[in-house]
Design a protein around this motif. Structure first.
Motif, PDB file in Angstrom:
ATOM      1  N   GLY A   5       0.969  -1.220  -0.109  1.00 36.50           N
ATOM      2  CA  GLY A   5       0.060  -0.116   0.081  1.00 36.50           C
ATOM      3  C   GLY A   5       0.843   1.327   0.045  1.00 36.50           C
ATOM      4  N   VAL A   6       1.933   1.181   0.800  1.00 37.35           N
ATOM      5  CA  VAL A   6       3.020   2.549   0.931  1.00 37.35           C
ATOM      6  C   VAL A   6       3.429   2.745  -0.393  1.00 37.35           C
ATOM      7  CG1 VAL A   6       4.905   3.304   2.045  1.00 37.35           C
ATOM      8  CG2 VAL A   6       3.137   2.346   3.420  1.00 37.35           C
ATOM      9  N   LYS A  45       4.219   5.449  -5.587  1.00 33.56           N
ATOM     10  CA  LYS A  45       4.224   5.682  -6.807  1.00 33.56           C
ATOM     11  C   LYS A  45       3.191   6.494  -7.522  1.00 33.56           C
ATOM     12  CE  LYS A  45       4.038   2.357 -11.146  1.00 33.56           C
ATOM     13  NZ  LYS A  45       3.142   3.347 -11.838  1.00 33.56           N
ATOM     14  N   GLU A  46       1.880   6.462  -6.942  1.00 33.94           N
ATOM     15  CA  GLU A  46       0.876   7.318  -7.342  1.00 33.94           C
ATOM     16  C   GLU A  46       1.409   8.948  -7.190  1.00 33.94           C
ATOM     17  OE1 GLU A  46      -2.716   6.493  -4.835  1.00 33.94           O
ATOM     18  OE2 GLU A  46      -3.114   4.505  -6.297  1.00 33.94           O
ATOM     19  N   ARG A  47       2.097   9.296  -6.273  1.00 33.82           N
ATOM     20  CA  ARG A  47       2.501  10.460  -5.540  1.00 33.82           C
ATOM     21  C   ARG A  47       3.649  11.081  -6.677  1.00 33.82           C
ATOM     22  NH1 ARG A  47       2.818  11.312   0.723  1.00 33.82           N
ATOM     23  NH2 ARG A  47       0.793  11.101   1.338  1.00 33.82           N
ATOM     24  N   VAL A  48       4.456  10.013  -7.027  1.00 35.79           N
ATOM     25  CA  VAL A  48       5.496  10.197  -8.114  1.00 35.79           C
ATOM     26  C   VAL A  48       5.047  10.595  -9.452  1.00 35.79           C
ATOM     27  CG1 VAL A  48       7.250   9.100  -9.343  1.00 35.79           C
ATOM     28  CG2 VAL A  48       7.304   9.068  -6.826  1.00 35.79           C
ATOM     29  N   ASP A  49       4.015   9.471  -9.774  1.00 35.42           N
ATOM     30  CA  ASP A  49       3.091   9.978 -11.108  1.00 35.42           C
ATOM     31  C   ASP A  49       2.382  11.107 -11.243  1.00 35.42           C
ATOM     32  OD1 ASP A  49       4.040   7.444 -11.953  1.00 35.42           O
ATOM     33  OD2 ASP A  49       2.202   6.340 -11.464  1.00 35.42           O
TER      34      ASP A  49
END
Length: 105
Positions: free
Chosen positions: A83-84, A89-93
């Motif tokens: 989950g982390v 990854k979502e934040r980086v994207d």
């Protein structure tokens, strides 16, 4: 006098028979007690083996439960880590998308 000697011999023989009979009775009683003691000893050994077996079973069950708890904790930690990682990854994207949009303008 011969009759008196015979009577003494007969009395001595009878006394010897009685002592032999008593000795035989005592030997039979001792044998019975020995057999009884052997039975008690066997029962105690069997009970002791049962107690040890029960303790071993309890220890094995406790070990099994501890392994299950450890596996569950490991699985939970793995899910949390996934989950982390997904969130990062979502934040980086998202940051990458923002950066690309900023460059385009």
């Amino acid at each position: 006098k011969a009759a008196e000697a015979e009577a003494k011999e007969a009395a001595a023989a009878e006394a010897a028979r009685q002592r032999a009979s008593e000795a035989s009775s005592l030997a039979a009683e001792a044998s019975a007690k020995r057999g009884e003691a052997e039975k008690v000893g066997a029962a105690a050994a069997s009970e002791s083996a049962g107690i040890v077996s029960t303790a071993e079973s309890a220890a094995q069950a406790e070990l099994r439960a501890a392994k299950e708890r450890a596996a569950a904790a490991e699985a939970e930690a793995s899910r949390e880590a996934a989950g982390v990682e997904r969130e990062a990854k979502e934040r980086v994207d998202a940051a990458s998308g923002t950066l690309s949009a900023a460059k385009a303008t």
